[in-house]
Design a protein around this motif. Structure first.
Motif, PDB file in Angstrom:
ATOM      1  N   ALA A 137      58.878  59.086  44.720  1.00  0.00           N
ATOM      2  CA  ALA A 137      58.505  58.755  46.138  1.00  0.00           C
ATOM      3  C   ALA A 137      57.179  58.309  46.269  1.00  0.00           C
ATOM      4  N   ALA A 138      56.223  58.602  45.506  1.00  0.00           N
ATOM      5  CA  ALA A 138      54.902  58.082  45.493  1.00  0.00           C
ATOM      6  C   ALA A 138      55.165  56.342  45.350  1.00  0.00           C
ATOM      7  N   LEU A 139      56.088  55.696  44.758  1.00  0.00           N
ATOM      8  CA  LEU A 139      56.391  54.478  44.591  1.00  0.00           C
ATOM      9  C   LEU A 139      56.875  53.813  45.653  1.00  0.00           C
ATOM     10  N   VAL A 140      57.701  54.548  46.158  1.00  0.00           N
ATOM     11  CA  VAL A 140      58.442  53.723  47.291  1.00  0.00           C
ATOM     12  C   VAL A 140      57.921  54.196  48.782  1.00  0.00           C
ATOM     13  N   ALA A 141      57.231  55.291  48.711  1.00  0.00           N
ATOM     14  CA  ALA A 141      56.710  55.716  50.047  1.00  0.00           C
ATOM     15  C   ALA A 141      56.210  54.816  51.123  1.00  0.00           C
ATOM     16  N   PRO A 142      55.161  53.974  50.500  1.00  0.00           N
ATOM     17  CA  PRO A 142      54.204  53.024  51.436  1.00  0.00           C
ATOM     18  C   PRO A 142      55.334  51.998  51.887  1.00  0.00           C
ATOM     19  N   VAL A 143      56.267  51.619  51.122  1.00  0.00           N
ATOM     20  CA  VAL A 143      57.072  50.571  51.700  1.00  0.00           C
ATOM     21  C   VAL A 143      58.326  51.009  52.531  1.00  0.00           C
ATOM     22  N   VAL A 144      58.793  52.022  52.262  1.00  0.00           N
ATOM     23  CA  VAL A 144      60.225  52.708  52.731  1.00  0.00           C
ATOM     24  C   VAL A 144      59.752  53.641  54.197  1.00  0.00           C
ATOM     25  N   TRP A 145      58.526  54.472  53.943  1.00  0.00           N
ATOM     26  CA  TRP A 145      58.246  54.964  54.964  1.00  0.00           C
ATOM     27  C   TRP A 145      56.699  54.923  55.268  1.00  0.00           C
ATOM     28  N   PRO A 146      56.337  53.745  55.786  1.00  0.00           N
ATOM     29  CA  PRO A 146      55.103  53.623  56.424  1.00  0.00           C
ATOM     30  C   PRO A 146      54.475  54.341  57.291  1.00  0.00           C
ATOM     31  N   GLY A 147      53.482  54.834  57.413  1.00  0.00           N
ATOM     32  CA  GLY A 147      52.864  55.549  58.523  1.00  0.00           C
ATOM     33  C   GLY A 147      52.834  57.147  58.054  1.00  0.00           C
ATOM     34  N   PRO A 148      52.796  58.098  58.977  1.00  0.00           N
ATOM     35  CA  PRO A 148      52.509  59.507  58.621  1.00  0.00           C
ATOM     36  C   PRO A 148      53.354  60.054  57.283  1.00  0.00           C
TER      37      PRO A 148
END
Length: 114
Positions: free
Chosen positions: A56-67
């Motif tokens: 989740a930490a790997l993909v979060a900034p790319v897939v779910w940018p923002g809050p």
């Protein structure tokens, strides 16, 4: 920003790799000769938490940018901070250094992508 995203990706992959090592070969991280049933159990317990959180930490900034991504990265940073505290309690200096570095990277990425 790209350097921070790359550092976060490396940190997340490293976290997943160590979690898998802890599950598959717990003695490699605990420094015991032959792992007990309890070490194997807790190795898999740790991997069960750390692998999904690392992915989740790997993909979060790319897939779910923002809050949403920032929240996931904050959770990953909190887990790493907890690992650093465990390292302090057990005087495992490599664990303290590694988990502290990953805490900073995940927290900085969370702040930058919020």
């Amino acid at each position: 920003m790209n350097a921070l995203l790359a550092a976060n990706a490396v940190a997340a992959v490293a976290s997943v790799a160590f979690a898998l090592v802890g599950g598959v070969r717990p003695a490699a991280l605990s420094e015991s000769g032959t792992p007990s049933a309890g070490e194997r159990f807790y190795g898999w317990m740790y991997a069960n938490r750390a692998v999904p959180l690392g992915v989740a930490a790997l993909v979060a900034p790319v897939v779910w940018p923002g809050p949403a991504g920032s929240l996931l990265l904050s959770a990953a940073a909190a887990a790493q901070a907890g690992d650093a505290v465990i390292g302090i309690a057990t005087r495992k200096w490599t664990m303290i250094a590694g988990a502290s570095l990953l805490t900073v990277i995940h927290a900085a990425t969370a702040a930058a992508t919020a």
